[in-house]
Design a protein around this motif. Structure first.
Motif, mmCIF file in Angstrom:
data_model
loop_
_atom_site.group_PDB
_atom_site.id
_atom_site.type_symbol
_atom_site.label_atom_id
_atom_site.label_comp_id
_atom_site.label_asym_id
_atom_site.label_seq_id
_atom_site.Cartn_x
_atom_site.Cartn_y
_atom_site.Cartn_z
ATOM 1 N N ARG A 140 -10.704 27.768 135.731
ATOM 2 C CA ARG A 140 -10.533 29.217 135.887
ATOM 3 C C ARG A 140 -9.513 29.535 136.980
ATOM 4 N N ILE A 141 -8.729 30.590 136.757
ATOM 5 C CA ILE A 141 -7.701 30.965 137.726
ATOM 6 C C ILE A 141 -8.250 31.945 138.769
ATOM 7 N N HIS A 142 -9.558 32.174 138.750
ATOM 8 C CA HIS A 142 -10.199 33.095 139.684
ATOM 9 C C HIS A 142 -9.870 32.714 141.131
ATOM 10 N N LEU A 143 -9.580 33.706 141.954
ATOM 11 C CA LEU A 143 -9.242 33.502 143.366
ATOM 12 C C LEU A 143 -8.089 32.507 143.534
ATOM 13 N N ASP A 144 -7.050 32.722 142.733
ATOM 14 C CA ASP A 144 -5.853 31.892 142.827
ATOM 15 C C ASP A 144 -6.187 30.411 142.677
ATOM 16 N N HIS A 145 -6.909 30.093 141.587
ATOM 17 C CA HIS A 145 -7.232 28.712 141.224
ATOM 18 C C HIS A 145 -8.109 28.000 142.252
ATOM 19 N N PHE A 146 -8.921 28.734 142.995
ATOM 20 C CA PHE A 146 -9.697 28.074 144.050
ATOM 21 C C PHE A 146 -10.654 27.029 143.488
ATOM 22 N N GLU A 147 -11.166 27.235 142.280
ATOM 23 C CA GLU A 147 -12.088 26.271 141.685
ATOM 24 C C GLU A 147 -11.389 24.974 141.276
ATOM 25 N N PHE A 148 -10.074 24.937 141.340
ATOM 26 C CA PHE A 148 -9.317 23.712 141.102
ATOM 27 C C PHE A 148 -9.302 22.908 142.405
ATOM 28 N N GLY A 149 -10.414 22.243 142.678
ATOM 29 C CA GLY A 149 -10.496 21.407 143.866
ATOM 30 C C GLY A 149 -10.971 22.103 145.110
ATOM 31 N N TRP A 150 -11.228 23.429 145.033
ATOM 32 C CA TRP A 150 -11.733 24.164 146.186
ATOM 33 C C TRP A 150 -10.902 23.853 147.444
ATOM 34 N N GLU A 151 -11.552 23.567 148.577
ATOM 35 C CA GLU A 151 -10.792 23.328 149.808
ATOM 36 C C GLU A 151 -9.847 22.137 149.676
ATOM 37 N N MET A 152 -10.274 21.102 148.943
ATOM 38 C CA MET A 152 -9.402 19.940 148.780
ATOM 39 C C MET A 152 -8.172 20.283 147.954
ATOM 40 N N GLY A 153 -8.349 21.149 146.964
ATOM 41 C CA GLY A 153 -7.203 21.594 146.182
ATOM 42 C C GLY A 153 -6.221 22.399 147.009
ATOM 43 N N ARG A 154 -6.748 23.223 147.909
ATOM 44 C CA ARG A 154 -5.874 24.002 148.786
ATOM 45 C C ARG A 154 -5.071 23.088 149.718
ATOM 46 N N VAL A 155 -5.753 22.098 150.295
ATOM 47 C CA VAL A 155 -5.053 21.168 151.188
ATOM 48 C C VAL A 155 -4.000 20.381 150.413
ATOM 49 N N ALA A 156 -4.337 19.971 149.188
ATOM 50 C CA ALA A 156 -3.370 19.242 148.354
ATOM 51 C C ALA A 156 -2.147 20.109 148.075
ATOM 52 N N ARG A 157 -2.376 21.382 147.800
ATOM 53 C CA ARG A 157 -1.240 22.287 147.571
ATOM 54 C C ARG A 157 -0.386 22.402 148.825
ATOM 55 N N ALA A 158 -1.024 22.495 149.988
ATOM 56 C CA ALA A 158 -0.260 22.577 151.236
ATOM 57 C C ALA A 158 0.560 21.312 151.459
ATOM 58 N N LEU A 159 -0.001 20.160 151.136
ATOM 59 C CA LEU A 159 0.735 18.901 151.283
ATOM 60 C C LEU A 159 1.984 18.891 150.407
ATOM 61 N N VAL A 160 1.837 19.334 149.170
ATOM 62 C CA VAL A 160 2.962 19.287 148.234
ATOM 63 C C VAL A 160 4.031 20.314 148.596
ATOM 64 N N THR A 161 3.615 21.446 149.149
ATOM 65 C CA THR A 161 4.571 22.515 149.444
ATOM 66 C C THR A 161 5.134 22.441 150.857
ATOM 67 N N GLY A 162 4.835 21.340 151.571
ATOM 68 C CA GLY A 162 5.490 21.114 152.846
ATOM 69 C C GLY A 162 4.766 21.590 154.083
ATOM 70 N N TYR A 163 3.503 21.983 153.955
ATOM 71 C CA TYR A 163 2.745 22.465 155.116
ATOM 72 C C TYR A 163 1.842 21.391 155.716
ATOM 73 N N GLY A 164 1.815 20.224 155.136
ATOM 74 C CA GLY A 164 0.975 19.154 155.648
ATOM 75 C C GLY A 164 -0.494 19.421 155.379
ATOM 76 N N TYR A 165 -1.351 18.711 156.131
ATOM 77 C CA TYR A 165 -2.797 18.923 155.993
ATOM 78 C C TYR A 165 -3.158 20.253 156.650
ATOM 79 N N SER A 166 -3.216 21.304 155.844
ATOM 80 C CA SER A 166 -3.475 22.632 156.389
ATOM 81 C C SER A 166 -4.002 23.547 155.284
ATOM 82 N N ASP A 167 -4.377 24.762 155.688
ATOM 83 C CA ASP A 167 -4.685 25.865 154.779
ATOM 84 C C ASP A 167 -5.772 25.534 153.750
ATOM 85 N N PRO A 168 -7.003 25.231 154.182
ATOM 86 C CA PRO A 168 -8.051 24.884 153.222
ATOM 87 C C PRO A 168 -8.643 26.078 152.481
ATOM 88 N N PHE A 169 -8.251 27.300 152.885
ATOM 89 C CA PHE A 169 -8.789 28.496 152.225
ATOM 90 C C PHE A 169 -7.615 29.321 151.692
#
Length: 425
Positions: A22-51
């Protein structure tokens, strides 16, 4: 067992479209906090932004699975449908690879005779094909399958080093399995577990002492010390890059995670009744708690929440103890779940609780029958869940123990069948 289990998981997640997140809350259910951190890693922010939004460096979750997920995002797209399918397929790979470990644990503990191999075969195939064993691999983009895989094979390594199931492995104190190579693998495995789910580290000291017991009884202190130090150095070497990163990110010593105080505060709130339903932090970026989190930084915010938690505990210690007892029950017998259909909830609770009861009975029987490694099972059951009793608990937290539970359940029922046959004879 591995290939059949792997195929069953991939076919199911594909046919049931479990990769459609589900794309609810900007795909938050795609890995929840781990998904957010993974996105930050790929987009150049490092281990950050878990929410939601940019909130700075984080150690809210262990680093291993977000790094794996970031690799998938890099190759197949951030929050893409293909990335979801690949992530769940990787989970299925880890989950299916537990089946050979379950098989080896069973035959090492119960023998290579007809009875022991029967326990091993039933245990391995049960893990490979039983729906409850595969649920987290095909439903959740999270670390459960990776952690359970590492924990199961660490258990196997402990049995190998102790020589359980191998005739002549221990004779007159000459422990031929206590090789440096095996202890290096053991240390590296625990390092990976620490970076995947650090809560399980409570089991490490008991596991190591159990492995060294024969050596210590034989008076070979030098060998025991060498192996323990070697394994410890390797484990620290695996974990140290994360510790160094945290030092530079937070300017403080953060060995593994930074969210203990925040989680503890939620657990001590009387309104939560010992079982927080909602997320530890609200998802709305304008919520006062999230604003405070972003202003203070993760480490300072978690420390502040920890101080509040201590005040709550001192104000009503009896309630805190009652909640600990409640969480012990939740872990083993019935974690609450918001299901509208009472019959469906009854079946869920019955299945969850039955597995715990049967495995604990199997453990008691194994100790009574003096089965090799019975006490290793005991210490795993006693220590691995300990941190959850004091903070919070979810059904998924039991998953690393479920390979061991599978073996004990099969052993219990095979023992009952054997006894029934003897009585009839």
């Amino acid at each position: 067992m591995f290939w059949v289990g792997f195929a069953a998981r991939v076919i199911f997640l594909t046919a049931a479209h479990k990769y459609r997140i589900r794309i609810h809350l900007d795909h938050f259910e795609f890995g929840w906090e781990m998904g957010r951190v993974a996105r930050a890693l790929v987009t150049g922010y490092g281990y950050s932004d878990p929410f939601n939004g940019h909130s700075g460096p984080t150690a809210w979750v262990p680093p291993a699975y977000p790094l794996l997920l970031a690799g998938i995002f890099k190759l197949f797209g951030v929050y893409s449908t293909l990335s979801a399918w690949v992530a769940l397929t990787v989970n299925s790979l880890f989950s299916a690879a537990i089946a050979p470990a379950v098989y080896e644990i069973a035959w090492r503990c119960f023998g290579r005779n007809a009875r022991g191999l029967k326990v091993a075969l039933w245990s391995g195939w049960l893990w490979a094909l039983y729906p409850a064993a595969m649920q987290y691999a095909v439903h959740w983009i999270w670390e459960m399958s990776l952690t359970a895989f590492l924990f199961a094979w660490i258990f196997v390594m402990a049995l190998r080093i102790r020589g359980v199931g191998e005739t002549g492995a221990v004779e007159a104190g000459q422990t031929v399995n206590q090789t440096a190579g095996r202890w290096i693998v053991f240390g590296a495995g625990w390092g990976l577990i620490a970076l995947s789910n650090s809560s399980l580290l409570l089991f490490l000291p008991a596991c190591a002492i159990w492995m060294l017991w024969d050596v210590l009884r034989a008076g070979r202190i030098g060998l025991a010390l060498r192996n323990a130090v070697l394994s410890g150095v390797v484990c620290i070497a695996v974990v140290s890059p994360w510790v160094v990163r945290n030092w530079y990110a937070f300017h403080a010593f953060v060995p593994l995670r930074s969210n203990f105080g925040a989680e503890m505060y939620e657990a001590t709130l009387p309104a939560n009744h010992g079982f927080p339903w909602a997320a530890t932090l609200p998802m709305a970026e304008t919520h006062p708690s999230f604003v405070r989190y972003r202003q203070l930084g993760e480490l300072a915010y978690s420390k502040e929440q920890g101080v509040k938690a201590n005040r709550q505990i001192k104000a009503d210690p009896g309630l805190w103890v009652a909640h600990i007892v409640q969480r012990v029950y939740f872990f083993w017998f019935s974690v609450p779940h918001p299901i509208d259909h009472l019959f469906e909830e009854f079946l869920r609770v019955l299945n969850y609780g039955w597995i715990s009861v049967a495995s604990l009975l199997g453990l008691a029987l194994a100790i009574r029958q003096r089965i090799p490694a019975a006490w290793l099972f005991f210490w795993a059951f006693a220590l691995a869940p300990m941190i959850y009793y004091f903070v919070t608990v979810q059904a998924r937290f039991r998953h690393p123990l479920e390979p061991l539970m599978t073996v004990l359940i099969v052993y219990l029922f095979q023992s009952a069948e054997t006894r029934r046959q003897k009585v009839q004879a």
